[in-house]
Design a protein around this motif. Structure first.
Motif, mmCIF file in Angstrom:
data_model
loop_
_atom_site.group_PDB
_atom_site.id
_atom_site.type_symbol
_atom_site.label_atom_id
_atom_site.label_comp_id
_atom_site.label_asym_id
_atom_site.label_seq_id
_atom_site.Cartn_x
_atom_site.Cartn_y
_atom_site.Cartn_z
ATOM 1 N N ASP A 164 -66.786 -24.451 23.676
ATOM 2 C CA ASP A 164 -66.556 -23.153 24.266
ATOM 3 C C ASP A 164 -66.544 -22.130 23.126
ATOM 4 O O ASP A 164 -67.526 -21.977 22.446
ATOM 5 C CB ASP A 164 -65.253 -23.200 25.088
ATOM 6 N N LYS A 460 -65.650 -27.597 40.244
ATOM 7 C CA LYS A 460 -65.237 -27.403 38.861
ATOM 8 C C LYS A 460 -63.918 -26.635 38.830
ATOM 9 O O LYS A 460 -63.722 -25.692 39.598
ATOM 10 C CB LYS A 460 -66.321 -26.609 38.139
ATOM 11 N N VAL A 461 -63.047 -27.025 37.903
ATOM 12 C CA VAL A 461 -61.804 -26.282 37.714
ATOM 13 C C VAL A 461 -61.778 -25.805 36.269
ATOM 14 O O VAL A 461 -61.956 -26.598 35.356
ATOM 15 C CB VAL A 461 -60.572 -27.165 37.982
ATOM 16 N N GLY A 462 -61.564 -24.537 36.082
ATOM 17 C CA GLY A 462 -61.448 -24.013 34.734
ATOM 18 C C GLY A 462 -62.794 -23.874 34.041
ATOM 19 O O GLY A 462 -63.846 -23.812 34.690
ATOM 20 N N ALA A 463 -62.728 -23.866 32.724
ATOM 21 C CA ALA A 463 -63.868 -23.430 31.934
ATOM 22 C C ALA A 463 -64.690 -24.593 31.374
ATOM 23 O O ALA A 463 -64.253 -25.731 31.363
ATOM 24 C CB ALA A 463 -63.352 -22.579 30.778
ATOM 25 N N ALA A 464 -65.886 -24.241 30.949
ATOM 26 C CA ALA A 464 -66.734 -25.063 30.088
ATOM 27 C C ALA A 464 -67.360 -26.287 30.774
ATOM 28 O O ALA A 464 -67.025 -26.639 31.894
ATOM 29 C CB ALA A 464 -65.991 -25.497 28.847
ATOM 30 N N THR B 142 -59.634 -19.626 30.602
ATOM 31 C CA THR B 142 -60.998 -19.203 30.943
ATOM 32 C C THR B 142 -61.212 -17.853 30.273
ATOM 33 O O THR B 142 -60.413 -16.938 30.460
ATOM 34 C CB THR B 142 -61.175 -19.064 32.462
ATOM 35 N N ALA B 243 -57.108 -21.515 38.504
ATOM 36 C CA ALA B 243 -57.964 -21.409 37.318
ATOM 37 C C ALA B 243 -59.393 -21.118 37.748
ATOM 38 O O ALA B 243 -59.996 -21.922 38.453
ATOM 39 C CB ALA B 243 -57.914 -22.709 36.537
ATOM 40 N N PRO B 244 -59.951 -19.989 37.338
ATOM 41 C CA PRO B 244 -61.330 -19.710 37.715
ATOM 42 C C PRO B 244 -62.308 -20.409 36.783
ATOM 43 O O PRO B 244 -61.994 -20.679 35.624
ATOM 44 C CB PRO B 244 -61.426 -18.193 37.548
ATOM 45 N N THR B 245 -63.477 -20.714 37.287
ATOM 46 C CA THR B 245 -64.553 -21.146 36.398
ATOM 47 C C THR B 245 -65.059 -19.906 35.674
ATOM 48 O O THR B 245 -64.761 -18.776 36.068
ATOM 49 C CB THR B 245 -65.703 -21.766 37.193
ATOM 50 N N GLU B 246 -65.860 -20.120 34.640
ATOM 51 C CA GLU B 246 -66.408 -18.949 33.950
ATOM 52 C C GLU B 246 -67.305 -18.144 34.873
ATOM 53 O O GLU B 246 -67.388 -16.927 34.763
ATOM 54 C CB GLU B 246 -67.227 -19.336 32.718
#
Lengths: 768, 744
Positions: A164, A460-464, B142, B243-246
């Protein structure tokens, strides 16, 4: 003007000095005594100056070097320059430090810069004009139409891995090909020598970045190297310190891609990787495995509740760093072991013990521990055939967040255990979960798995993106393929191929997360190569590329800064736990070794990787308190999760990883369990290469790789001691001749191996 | 905490409190499950050794906090000097953003102190880094940083905004930086996006902490200019339980920032000389017939060039840099012909003008000649080619050939699709490289152009429409889904590829009703808008001749606005607005662009910028701080198709008598055959961007006998009274009407 100031101005009229290799040369210049350099490269028969503007040895006002004298050796491949530089001490007095600069060429054409400073008193560097010290090679003016043209044609690969937005602290090197000059530059920063980095100066990868730096006002210029984006302090300590880096410059007429760049960078650095460990711990993996088996039975490793008993994640559930996270989240008393923490924790230990029980000579020592882990796991999940039941998508009732790689790992381990235990039902359950849970998850995300997902909705949960998880997936799919036939086999192979292709096409800078995943990918490729003939060339390319990517996650330097590790801990040659977690962890190190060793049953090994594995073989023991004779741990054979590095040195420790204790048995199996060398030799790596290859294990076949990590030839002798093998037949593959020799005889062997030479041996057991 | 110096919005508040450093710093809080939760405190309005502006005087006047203060700085002459400042903070109740405006008044140039860091910076301190930052925090935060970047290293100069989700406290925080107002940036201090970034940053001194904002990684000079200078930015925060995705975060950020788009009536105006898009299209077609746009050689009696007179100083320099030379005048340019022919074919049908027909015939003549020659790039099987260029030319050729039902060309393109394009997609897992080897279909050179997936999807969907073969639809779907899941910072390259992607996602959604494609549409629209210029450049006098607001960065990291890309993006987005009601901010973007894109033409720029007498062929670039020279790349013949596209979008079929009112054609790209145009229903969005009501007539042109309906939404359309004088409409300030023309 004082005499001291006079001295610090240096000798004004020194002639330039040239050191020359077969394809590059460095010109040391003295501009009014100020030491600078230029680099040249050879194209055909013409020397071309990379840029006429000289570069500073070290960029920063504190490091202005004016020469008082120099000496060149007879071979004219090394020059030593000395001088004094005025600086401001921490008490604001004006003082001078002595310095010694050595510039030399090594046999592979690297130009080594080593600056040693001797400060009588700590100094303060002001950082008025940017952050210093920076190690920058000047590229001169910005290329014309830089971003519309030059930009696309250049190739730049920064060594350290990133996740990230966050850099890790691993590979301190870079590759740059300049499209206008048609030459490529490699840089390597010797982080072991630069032990001055820290909270008083620049905290290595916290504060430094690598790459191209644009600077200047209207006269825009570019430079390449290591530069700070923030500082941790500005005090240069008294005494001696070193700044060291190396540059490799070469004509490169062809536009290169990032794969080729990475390959070139790692291949060129190869000889800078010492293949022998820096110390030996005087304890065998067998002894450590036996100790781990004992410690694993202790109450400190177990949670016993009315609902059942299971392994704790950490000894006594003591994980200071997770406790700190809990406190941060307002949940300070969270009991990590209150419920089974994650299924894979239990499974990974069980799998290792199961292997040890069935195939190694430690059966007696392991039996009790294995039985308890086995029974507790089964009991919790309701019976022999239902171990996996609670984890199956069809039985999920809530949409809780789940880690993707942990999920895949769990299915894979379960399937593997089922295969070894010959539990068809378990294997079918695992396969069903792949079809109903994993494949929909992958399809939903175009084979770009999220780091975490909701286990029911698969969102998907959260980033990356966790591209590297595709390595685990490909491994699992190839296992399923090997066990299937016809259309089923084709189905799994196509999935494996798609996983590998997607991973191989992910951004070069985005494939790193959990460090053992790329090893799984390479292992999967090694199996795919047997099953998918038409994609051989492509797959071999992917295997090489992903190996190079994995090598970026190794520590190419020893941790020499002020980090509070045990004095016997060695980091070099270990891999980072996970990008960007910035420490080395036992479970991942051994998993990584296991993956590559298994891949090398079929693939020709990567020499740099073998060197690292030979170092890892010994240095990985540093995670085990008993190996470093640390008496402060009651359960000294359970590995520590984290060996600290500067970037995370202020974090609390993660704890002793009960979940990683199983990997002590894998390490034993990898390095010791089946073969004994005639004499201990730190330079010789012996790997059992098919530990993860279930059919071969069950068919009583073992393959081994023996590697000479030394820079001189070795005669290697030894003896196989494989439990259950009543007779043996050998096949020997010689790395240089690639011939196949059938040997028959007793269990003794003796081979001569050249430097970096390796040999593969296949041993078949059977009834006499 | 309650304070008289407090501003409160929906679930958020900003409070000025006495600072231990003296003066007042501001804190930020959001309303969470447990009441007000503080996320940051003691922030100066501007950071840096010379600044750290914490005002001494604050008063609350009619919901506006007004402040003033003074600090001491170092002058460039070495002497200390006073830096008085004043400003205000308020909650914009329409957008829901806190607005911060600080005006500093140094009498002399200030010497910036780049000691241990860089200044000035605008950051919000989030406090200590969470424990196990890299083992826990890193996986669950995020963060959307900007500007966009390519290959994880080279940044553009586009979106001055950031988003951050905190997984522990469960809040989201956004910031937007007004780069128009902050025109003190330059080569004498920090040259905007050459060094500034908007986003998350870890710091480790004195103890580890993290912050959000506009921060620098270097500088060009140390002089902050004398006179009144402005710092202006916006902040918004609120609780965010999930929690959001990007992708979700980026959609949220652009959606919120669209609320900050200024009214074009206040910010943009038609440049002098910009009579109409109709005039410019007409003049452009005429000028394209000029000898300065064409060449001939032994192979081709007549070929079109890439730049007027083949003149491109930037490319000339680039070749010289490699000890090579380039003569664009001797280079037949299939790209130009293909890119112009498609929109011109449409325009030629709806606006019958001899000039259009003649130009089209000439272009098609050249296309036919090159496709039948050994120069045909699609019949040669060796060599390296740029991926998007290879595919986009092919797609544009296909569109034109299909409109004209040119069987031979369609056959040739079909072969290329089946034998090379689809295999390339499969071999790369729909993750397209920047360039590839035509023989092996392997990636060549460095880097990727994943957004080619958008172009590929668009092409595949049209193949599906044309043939009905479901495998093409499947290809479109696969490549779009890949775009959704790739790393959020890996998509930005040639900007219009995102526009084609969002257009394709919308069409696939309409075809399949699979919700994921609506999600992809929203996401790619956000990615596309991320590459827009959300400011105009007023840093130097030379950039103030024009306004770049609402233009697009050509390509990350090609850091200038470019005409071809500007219109191609907008036209693709416009085509989706019939089924995706635009926000007010997005309509304002279209209106800015409708006006400001005239600045791309020499006719609307000072004479000293002209490089030929063809004043209606646009420049490829306008100069901006990060990349200075207007017109340095040349006058882009290849981009002239977009002049016709702009005409089709804003005027060719319908326009308002009152030019202030925008009439936007949202039915472009529908026709695959010329005969479709006669049967096609057209929808227009009529938008009054002004701050006052307008009454005007909408003139319809070239649409034949039709039924016209009009209403405030597509669901409430009513028959409009027929009239030869057009349709009379009355619109309040910012009001939107939909107008639909249906063939009888």
């Amino acid at each position: 003007m004082s005499l001291d100031v006079e001295r610090s101005k240096g000798i004004p009229n020194l002639e330039p000095v040239f050191l020359e290799s077969e394809f590059s040369r460095v010109e040391i210049l003295f501009d009014a005594g100020r030491v600078q350099y230029r680099l040249w490269f050879l194209r055909d028969t013409v020397w071309i100056c990379f840029d006429p503007s000289p570069s500073e040895i070290v960029t920063g006002s504190f490091f202005e070097l004016r020469a008082n004298g120099l000496a060149i050796n007879e071979a004219r491949d090394r020059v030593v320059i000395r001088g004094q530089t005025a600086y401001q001490s921490v008490t604001d007095s004006k003082l001078f430090y002595e310095w010694r600069l050595e510039v030399g060429l090594n046999t592979l054409g690297w130009i080594d810069f080593k600056l040693e400073l001797q400060l009588p008193m700590a100094g303060r560097f002001n950082q008025h004009n940017g952050l210093e010290p920076a190690l920058l090679f000047g590229l001169g003016s910005m290329p014309p139409y830089d971003r519309g043209h030059s930009f696309w044609a250049r190739t730049l690969v920064l060594g350290y891995t990133r996740f990230d937005h966050t850099p890790n602290n691993d590979f301190p090197a870079l590759y740059y090909r300049d499209p206008l000059r048609r030459a490529r530059v490699l840089m390597f920063f010797d982080m072991a020598a630069m032990d001055w980095m820290g909270v008083d100066t620049m905290s290595r990868f916290r504060d430094y970045r690598m790459g191209l730096l644009e600077s200047g006002g209207l006269e825009r210029e570019q430079s390449l190297g290591l530069y700070g984006i923030s500082r941790s302090g500005q005090t240069w300590s008294a005494g001696s310190s070193t700044i060291a880096y190396a540059i490799h410059l070469k004509d490169e007429p062809r536009q290169t891609n990032d794969r080729e760049a990475l390959e070139d960078l790692i291949a060129s650095l190869g000889d800078r990787v010492k293949g022998t460990p820096d110390l030996e711990y005087g304890v065998t993996w067998a002894e450590l495995a036996q100790g781990a088996a004992r410690d694993l039975q202790d109450a400190a490793c177990w949670s016993v509740t009315p609902q059942g008993q299971w392994l704790r994640p950490y000894v006594n559930d003591n994980s200071p760093v997770w406790a700190a996270v809990g406190a941060w989240e307002g949940k300070p008393n969270e009991n990590l072991g209150g419920t089974p923490y994650m299924l894979w924790f239990q499974e990974t230990v069980l799998a290792a013990l199961e292997f040890g029980l069935r195939f190694t000579g430690l059966r007696e020592q392991i039996q009790l521990t294995r039985d308890r882990v086995y029974a507790s796991t089964l009991a919790y999940y309701g019976g022999v055939q239902d171990v996996f039941q609670g984890y199956m998508s069809s039985n999920m009732t809530d949409d809780a967040v789940r880690g993707t790689w942990q999920y895949v790992h769990s299915i894979s381990t379960y399937w593997w255990a089922g295969r070894v235990l010959k539990l068809e039902d378990a294997m079918q359950k695992a396969e069903l979960e792949v079809r109903r849970g994993l494949l929909p998850l992958l399809e939903r995300h175009a084979f770009m798995p999220p780091i975490t997902h909701s286990r029911l909705s698969l969102e998907k949960v959260g980033a990356a993106v966790g591209f590297s998880v595709l390595g685990l997936c490909a491994d699992l799919f190839t296992r399923l393929a090997a066990h299937a036939s016809g259309q089923d086999q084709k189905f799994w192979l196509e999935l494996a191929l798609r996983s590998i292709r997607t991973l191989a096409r992910a951004p070069e800078y985005a494939v790193h997360q959990e460090s053992n995943h790329l090893a799984s990918a390479v292992f999967a490729i090694s199996k795919l190569l047997e099953l998918v003939e038409e994609a051989r060339l492509e797959l071999e390319g992917h295997a090489a590329y992903l190996t190079h990517q994995a090598l970026r996650q190794f520590y190419w330097f020893e941790e020499t800064t002020q980090v509070d590790n045990h004095p016997l801990v060695r980091i070099r040659g270990l891999s980072t736990c996970c990008t960007p977690m910035s420490y080395s962890a036992f479970w991942e190190n051994i998993s990584q070794a296991l993956g590559f060793a298994s891949a090398y049953a079929r693939l020709a090994p990567n020499i740099t990787m073998l060197r690292f594995l030979n170092v890892l073989r010994e240095h990985a023991k540093a995670s085990i308190p008993a190996a470093v004779k640390d008496s402060s741990f009651a359960h000294a054979f359970i590995p520590l999760e984290d060996l600290q590095l500067l970037e995370v040195s202020r974090d609390p420790s993660a704890g002793q990883e009960v979940y990683g204790a199983g990997h002590v048995f894998w390490a034993y199996a990898l390095f010791e369990a089946f073969c004994r060398l005639e004499s201990a030799n730190a330079a010789v790596l012996l790997l059992c290469t098919n530990l993860l290859d279930t059919p071969e294990l069950l068919e009583e076949r073992r393959t081994f790789l023996i590697f000479n990590a030394d820079n001189k030839a070795q005669v290697v002798g030894g003896q196989f001691e494989i439990p259950g093998f009543t007779s043996q037949r050998w096949k020997v593959y010689d790395s240089s001749q690639k011939t196949e020799i059938d040997l028959k005889g007793d269990q003794q062997f003796e081979f001569e191996l050249r430097p970096d030479g390796w040999i593969k041996l296949e041993v078949r057991g059977g009834k006499a | 905490v309650s304070s008289e110096f407090e501003l409160r919005g929906s679930g958020q508040r900003l409070i000025f409190e006495a600072s231990p450093h003296g003066g007042y710093g501001y804190a930020l809080e959001f309303l969470g499950a447990n009441g007000w939760q503080r996320v940051s405190s003691d922030n100066p309005l501007v950071r840096g050794l010379s600044f750290n502006l914490r005002p001494n005087n604050i008063k609350l006047t009619q919901d506006v906090l007004e402040f003033s203060g003074e600090t001491s700085v170092l002058g460039t002459t070495g002497s200390s000097l006073a830096l008085p400042y004043a400003g205000r903070v308020w909650l914009d109740t329409v957008s829901g953003w806190f607005q911060v405006e600080v005006r500093v008044h140094p009498d002399q140039d200030v010497s910036l102190q780049m000691n241990g860091g860089f200044e000035p910076e605008i950051t919000v301190d989030l406090g200590a880094l969470p424990p196990y930052d890299r083992g826990d925090h890193v996986w669950f935060k995020t963060s959307i940083d900007n500007p966009t970047k390519w290959n994880d290293e080279a940044r553009g100069n586009d979106f001055p905004a950031l988003y951050y989700f905190d997984s522990y406290q469960r809040f989201e925080l956004m910031m937007f930086f007004d780069m128009t107002a902050m025109n003190w940036m330059g080569r004498q201090n920090i040259a905007r996006f050459l060094n500034y970034q908007c986003g998350f940053r870890r710091r480790y001194k004195p103890t580890p902490f993290h912050e959000l904002g506009l921060h620098a990684n270097g500088f060009s000079g140390t002089t902050f200019p004398a006179g009144e200078q402005v710092f202006a930015y916006s902040i918004k925060l609120r609780a965010q339980p999930d929690a959001p995705t990007e992708a979700q975060a980026l959609c949220e950020l652009t959606s919120e920032c669209l609320k900050l788009v200024p009214s074009s009536a206040d910010f943009s105006s038609f440049p002098e000389g910009s009579s109409s898009w109709q005039d410019f299209a007409h003049a452009c077609a005429e000028e394209l017939m000029d000898a300065q746009c064409w060449g001939s050689n032994e192979t081709y009696s007549d070929y079109i060039l890439n730049y007027v007179n083949g003149y491109s100083p930037a490319w000339a320099e680039a070749f010289e840099g490699k000890n090579l030379s380039i003569d664009f005048k001797s280079q037949p340019c299939l790209d130009s012909a293909a890119f112009i022919a498609f929109p011109l074919t449409i325009l030629n049908v709806v606006r019958h003008e001899p000039g259009y027909a003649a130009l089209l015939e000439r272009l098609r003549g050249f296309i036919g000649a090159i496709l039948n020659s050994s120069d045909n790039p699609y019949t040669s099987h060796t060599g390296i080619t740029g991926t998007w260029q290879h595919l986009y030319i092919l797609e544009q050729l296909w569109m034109t050939a299909h409109l004209h039902q040119d069987g031979a060309t369609l056959e040739m393109i079909g072969q290329e699709v089946e034998n090379r394009i689809i295999p390339l997609a499969h071999q790369t897992a729909h993750l397209f490289p920047l360039s590839f080897d035509k023989a092996s279909l392997r990636k060549h050179g460095n880097g990727d152009a994943y957004a080619v997936g958008g172009l590929y999807a668009s092409f595949m969907f049209n193949l599906f429409r044309s043939t009905g073969k479901p495998e093409y639809l499947e290809e479109a779907k696969l490549s779009l889904i890949a775009l959704l899941h790739l790393p959020v910072n890996s998509l930005s390259q040639e900007v219009f590829l995102l526009g084609m992607g969002l257009q394709a996602a919308n069409l696939v959604y309409l075809e399949t009703h699979e919700l994921v494609f609506k999600e992809i549409y929203d996401y790619l629209l956000a990615q596309n808008l991320r590459m827009m210029y959300w400011y105009t450049d007023r840093t130097q006098a030379e950039y103030r001749d024009y306004n770049i607001y609402g233009m697009f960065q050509a390509c990350t990291p090609i850091i200038y606005p470019a005409f071809f890309e500007n219109i191609e993006c907008l036209a693709r987005i416009a085509s989706t607005l019939e089924t995706n009601a635009p926000s007010l901010g997005l309509l304002r973007v279209f209106d800015h662009a409708r006006k400001n894109n005239f600045f791309m033409f020499p006719a609307c720029l000072p004479a000293n910028r002209h490089t030929s007498n063809l004043l209606h062929i646009p420049f490829e670039n306008l100069g901006v701080l990060e990349d200075e020279k207007t017109g340095w790349i040349g006058q882009e013949i290849y981009g002239c198709g977009q002049v016709f596209q702009a005409h089709l979008m804003w005027e060719a079929l319908a326009h308002a008598e009152d030019r202030a009112v925008m009439v936007l054609n949202v039915s472009n790209y529908k026709a695959l055959e010329l005969s479709d145009l006669e049967r096609q229903q057209f929808t227009f969005i009529v938008f009054n961007p002004e701050s006052e009501a307008r009454r005007t007539r909408i003139r319809l042109v070239g649409l034949g006998a039709s039924k016209v309906t009009i209403g405030s939404s597509l669901e409430t359309l009513e028959l409009a009274p027929p009239s030869d004088d057009g349709i009379e409409v009355a619109l309040g300030a910012g009001e939107v009407l939909y107008l639909r023309v249906t063939p009888d």
